[in-house]
Design a protein around this motif. Structure first.
Motif, PDB file in Angstrom:
ATOM      1  N   SER A  27      12.371  11.435  -3.905  1.00 32.82           N
ATOM      2  CA  SER A  27      12.063  12.504  -4.883  1.00 32.82           C
ATOM      3  C   SER A  27      11.778  13.568  -4.865  1.00 32.82           C
ATOM      4  CB  SER A  27      11.515  11.702  -5.970  1.00 32.82           C
ATOM      5  OG  SER A  27      10.135  11.317  -5.757  1.00 32.82           O
ATOM      6  N   ASP A  28      10.657  13.722  -3.727  1.00 31.13           N
ATOM      7  CA  ASP A  28       9.967  15.084  -3.311  1.00 31.13           C
ATOM      8  C   ASP A  28      10.299  15.557  -1.871  1.00 31.13           C
ATOM      9  OD1 ASP A  28       8.769  14.256  -5.695  1.00 31.13           O
ATOM     10  OD2 ASP A  28       7.049  13.482  -5.055  1.00 31.13           O
ATOM     11  N   GLY A  29      10.929  14.776  -1.122  1.00 29.41           N
ATOM     12  CA  GLY A  29      11.279  15.354   0.295  1.00 29.41           C
ATOM     13  C   GLY A  29       9.973  14.874   1.134  1.00 29.41           C
ATOM     14  N   PHE A  30      10.200  15.460   2.265  1.00 26.34           N
ATOM     15  CA  PHE A  30       8.862  15.173   3.218  1.00 26.34           C
ATOM     16  C   PHE A  30       7.752  15.931   2.986  1.00 26.34           C
ATOM     17  CE2 PHE A  30       6.740  15.935   7.380  1.00 26.34           C
ATOM     18  CZ  PHE A  30       6.514  14.627   7.758  1.00 26.34           C
ATOM     19  N   GLU A  31       8.107  17.277   2.869  1.00 22.17           N
ATOM     20  CA  GLU A  31       7.029  18.388   2.730  1.00 22.17           C
ATOM     21  C   GLU A  31       6.220  18.082   1.364  1.00 22.17           C
ATOM     22  OE1 GLU A  31       3.934  21.346   3.152  1.00 22.17           O
ATOM     23  OE2 GLU A  31       5.678  20.314   4.722  1.00 22.17           O
ATOM     24  N   GLY A  32       7.014  17.635   0.180  1.00 17.79           N
ATOM     25  CA  GLY A  32       6.606  17.463  -0.998  1.00 17.79           C
ATOM     26  C   GLY A  32       5.734  16.079  -1.268  1.00 17.79           C
ATOM     27  N   ALA A  33       6.060  14.939  -0.332  1.00 14.85           N
ATOM     28  CA  ALA A  33       5.614  13.659  -0.472  1.00 14.85           C
ATOM     29  C   ALA A  33       4.218  13.824  -0.039  1.00 14.85           C
ATOM     30  CB  ALA A  33       6.264  12.796   0.349  1.00 14.85           C
ATOM     31  N   SER A  34       3.120  13.211  -0.865  1.00 11.88           N
ATOM     32  CA  SER A  34       1.917  13.104  -0.594  1.00 11.88           C
ATOM     33  C   SER A  34       1.420  11.687  -0.141  1.00 11.88           C
ATOM     34  CB  SER A  34       1.013  13.675  -1.571  1.00 11.88           C
ATOM     35  OG  SER A  34       0.917  12.961  -2.893  1.00 11.88           O
ATOM     36  N   VAL A  35       0.499  11.472   0.717  1.00 11.25           N
ATOM     37  CA  VAL A  35      -0.129  10.236   0.861  1.00 11.25           C
ATOM     38  C   VAL A  35      -0.554   9.664  -0.360  1.00 11.25           C
ATOM     39  CG1 VAL A  35      -1.881   8.716   2.065  1.00 11.25           C
ATOM     40  CG2 VAL A  35      -0.461  10.716   3.243  1.00 11.25           C
ATOM     41  N   ASP A  36      -1.291  10.376  -1.080  1.00  9.59           N
ATOM     42  CA  ASP A  36      -1.735   9.807  -2.583  1.00  9.59           C
ATOM     43  C   ASP A  36      -0.577   9.269  -3.305  1.00  9.59           C
ATOM     44  OD1 ASP A  36      -4.469  10.150  -2.205  1.00  9.59           O
ATOM     45  OD2 ASP A  36      -4.345  12.525  -3.012  1.00  9.59           O
ATOM     46  N   ASP A  37       0.670  10.163  -3.698  1.00 11.14           N
ATOM     47  CA  ASP A  37       1.619   9.609  -4.285  1.00 11.14           C
ATOM     48  C   ASP A  37       2.429   8.336  -3.764  1.00 11.14           C
ATOM     49  OD1 ASP A  37       1.160  11.668  -5.879  1.00 11.14           O
ATOM     50  OD2 ASP A  37       2.934  13.059  -5.234  1.00 11.14           O
ATOM     51  N   ILE A  38       2.345   8.354  -2.445  1.00 13.15           N
ATOM     52  CA  ILE A  38       3.057   7.098  -1.668  1.00 13.15           C
ATOM     53  C   ILE A  38       2.292   5.810  -1.979  1.00 13.15           C
ATOM     54  CG2 ILE A  38       3.784   6.124   0.452  1.00 13.15           C
ATOM     55  CD1 ILE A  38       4.373   9.077   1.418  1.00 13.15           C
ATOM     56  N   ALA A  39       0.855   5.972  -1.786  1.00 14.53           N
ATOM     57  CA  ALA A  39       0.023   4.929  -2.034  1.00 14.53           C
ATOM     58  C   ALA A  39       0.233   4.261  -3.544  1.00 14.53           C
ATOM     59  CB  ALA A  39      -1.267   5.240  -1.608  1.00 14.53           C
ATOM     60  N   LYS A  40       0.314   5.384  -4.619  1.00 15.35           N
ATOM     61  CA  LYS A  40       0.631   4.988  -5.879  1.00 15.35           C
ATOM     62  C   LYS A  40       1.862   4.410  -6.153  1.00 15.35           C
ATOM     63  CE  LYS A  40       0.092   7.220 -10.720  1.00 15.35           C
ATOM     64  NZ  LYS A  40       0.114   8.359 -11.101  1.00 15.35           N
ATOM     65  N   ALA A  41       2.650   4.980  -5.661  1.00 11.24           N
ATOM     66  CA  ALA A  41       4.068   4.256  -5.912  1.00 11.24           C
ATOM     67  C   ALA A  41       4.185   2.918  -5.254  1.00 11.24           C
ATOM     68  CB  ALA A  41       5.175   5.049  -5.111  1.00 11.24           C
ATOM     69  N   ALA A  42       3.454   2.577  -4.206  1.00 13.85           N
ATOM     70  CA  ALA A  42       3.426   1.365  -3.365  1.00 13.85           C
ATOM     71  C   ALA A  42       2.479   0.272  -4.021  1.00 13.85           C
ATOM     72  CB  ALA A  42       3.029   1.373  -1.790  1.00 13.85           C
ATOM     73  N   GLY A  43       1.567   0.879  -4.776  1.00 12.51           N
ATOM     74  CA  GLY A  43       0.623   0.001  -5.360  1.00 12.51           C
ATOM     75  C   GLY A  43      -0.341  -0.666  -4.678  1.00 12.51           C
ATOM     76  N   VAL A  44      -0.660   0.447  -3.413  1.00  7.91           N
ATOM     77  CA  VAL A  44      -1.754   0.080  -2.453  1.00  7.91           C
ATOM     78  C   VAL A  44      -2.685   1.154  -2.322  1.00  7.91           C
ATOM     79  CG1 VAL A  44      -0.211  -1.288  -1.156  1.00  7.91           C
ATOM     80  CG2 VAL A  44      -0.529   1.022  -0.478  1.00  7.91           C
ATOM     81  N   SER A  45      -3.841   0.850  -1.677  1.00  7.33           N
ATOM     82  CA  SER A  45      -4.882   2.032  -1.393  1.00  7.33           C
ATOM     83  C   SER A  45      -4.495   2.785  -0.465  1.00  7.33           C
ATOM     84  CB  SER A  45      -6.083   1.480  -1.089  1.00  7.33           C
ATOM     85  OG  SER A  45      -6.221   0.841   0.208  1.00  7.33           O
ATOM     86  N   LYS A  46      -5.059   4.129  -0.161  1.00  6.60           N
ATOM     87  CA  LYS A  46      -4.797   5.006   1.057  1.00  6.60           C
ATOM     88  C   LYS A  46      -5.057   4.210   2.279  1.00  6.60           C
ATOM     89  CE  LYS A  46      -5.556   9.220   0.792  1.00  6.60           C
ATOM     90  NZ  LYS A  46      -6.242  10.497   0.422  1.00  6.60           N
ATOM     91  N   ALA A  47      -6.155   3.434   2.290  1.00  2.00           N
ATOM     92  CA  ALA A  47      -6.595   2.670   3.344  1.00  2.00           C
ATOM     93  C   ALA A  47      -5.511   1.720   3.836  1.00  2.00           C
ATOM     94  CB  ALA A  47      -8.059   2.124   3.114  1.00  2.00           C
ATOM     95  N   THR A  48      -5.243   0.930   2.996  1.00  2.00           N
ATOM     96  CA  THR A  48      -3.994  -0.053   3.318  1.00  2.00           C
ATOM     97  C   THR A  48      -2.938   0.739   3.782  1.00  2.00           C
ATOM     98  OG1 THR A  48      -4.681  -1.422   1.516  1.00  2.00           O
ATOM     99  CG2 THR A  48      -2.644  -1.543   2.477  1.00  2.00           C
ATOM    100  N   LEU A  49      -2.460   1.810   3.372  1.00  2.00           N
ATOM    101  CA  LEU A  49      -1.320   2.591   3.824  1.00  2.00           C
ATOM    102  C   LEU A  49      -1.640   3.014   5.399  1.00  2.00           C
ATOM    103  CD1 LEU A  49       0.596   5.346   2.106  1.00  2.00           C
ATOM    104  CD2 LEU A  49      -0.098   5.657   4.249  1.00  2.00           C
ATOM    105  N   TYR A  50      -2.644   3.423   5.531  1.00  2.00           N
ATOM    106  CA  TYR A  50      -3.125   3.956   6.846  1.00  2.00           C
ATOM    107  C   TYR A  50      -3.278   2.862   8.033  1.00  2.00           C
ATOM    108  CZ  TYR A  50      -3.795   8.853   5.400  1.00  2.00           C
ATOM    109  OH  TYR A  50      -3.519  10.216   5.002  1.00  2.00           O
ATOM    110  N   SER A  51      -3.558   1.741   7.425  1.00  2.00           N
ATOM    111  CA  SER A  51      -3.782   0.591   8.058  1.00  2.00           C
ATOM    112  C   SER A  51      -2.432   0.241   8.918  1.00  2.00           C
ATOM    113  CB  SER A  51      -4.270  -0.620   7.621  1.00  2.00           C
ATOM    114  OG  SER A  51      -3.235  -1.103   6.706  1.00  2.00           O
ATOM    115  N   TYR A  52      -1.377   0.405   8.125  1.00  2.00           N
ATOM    116  CA  TYR A  52       0.241   0.143   8.866  1.00  2.00           C
ATOM    117  C   TYR A  52       0.571   1.428   9.324  1.00  2.00           C
ATOM    118  CZ  TYR A  52       0.187  -3.952   5.696  1.00  2.00           C
ATOM    119  OH  TYR A  52      -0.208  -5.087   5.223  1.00  2.00           O
TER     120      TYR A  52
END
Length: 205
Positions: A27-52
């Motif tokens: 929906s947002d492309g690579f540049e427009g995608a933020s880690v916050d938005d990805i974590a929200k869409a995935a239903g996880v915390s940023k810490a969990t996202l960065y652990s992977y």
């Protein structure tokens, strides 16, 4: 930057993170995608996202690789490779055309091209996980078909590239230059049938 060949750490929410990232990148492309938005869409915390995934580029490549592998596996599972060669080629071409013209295929290609200056490794890694994977699968099939006397090919890699390009005729340029984003079944069938007929005229026995 992590190397594209490094495998990410797997865990309970790995697939969940990948799916969230897939939605946001589309929906947002690579540049427009933020880690916050990805974590929200995935239903996880940023810490969990960065652990992977240690960074966004690495996450993007895993999304692309996962989808390409899924498409390749789907083709292998659904296509009867023992059918007559013309039928197999038609089925392979259909899978390729459907992926090329899919929302995901179009978006991923545009992201890789758009980010090629800042992240040249994106294009290389996508090629290795997408087009090169398709080429290798085609080479394997062509070698078996030649052994059975169904095709006459000496340069398998070139033949695989030629078939891939034939399947992109007309559709791909119109898509890349934003002339159209949707193709009818008749438009796809025209390209698929033309690709198989031309390929068989050159390599058929």
């Amino acid at each position: 930057m992590p190397d594209g060949t490094i495998e990410p750490k797997k865990g309970r929410k790995f697939d969940q993170v990948l799916e969230g990232a897939r939605q946001v990148f589309l929906s947002d492309g690579f540049e427009g995608a933020s880690v916050d938005d990805i974590a929200k869409a995935a239903g996880v915390s940023k810490a969990t996202l960065y652990s992977y995934f240690p960074d966004k580029r690495f996450l993007f490549m895993q999304v692309a690789k996962t989808e390409c592998a899924r498409q390749a596996d789907h083709a292998i599972e659904t296509i009867n490779m023992d059918a007559p060669v013309q039928k197999v080629l038609c089925d392979i071409a259909m899978e390729m055309v459907d992926f090329i013209t899919s929302q995901f295929g179009k978006r991923i290609f545009r992201i890789c091209v758009g980010e090629s200056d800042r992240f040249p490794e994106l294009g290389r890694e996508f090629y290795e996980s997408g087009p090169m994977l398709i080429r290798n699968r085609l080479v394997e099939y062509f070698q078996k078909a030649v052994a059975k006397g169904e095709l006459n090919i000496t340069d398998f890699e070139l033949a695989a590239e030629q078939f891939h390009e034939l399947c992109k005729a007309d559709l791909f340029p119109r898509m890349v230059f934003n002339m159209t984003d949707e193709f009818t079944p008749a438009e796809k069938s025209r390209v698929i049938n033309g690709a198989v007929e031309m390929f068989m005229a050159r390599y058929g026995t």
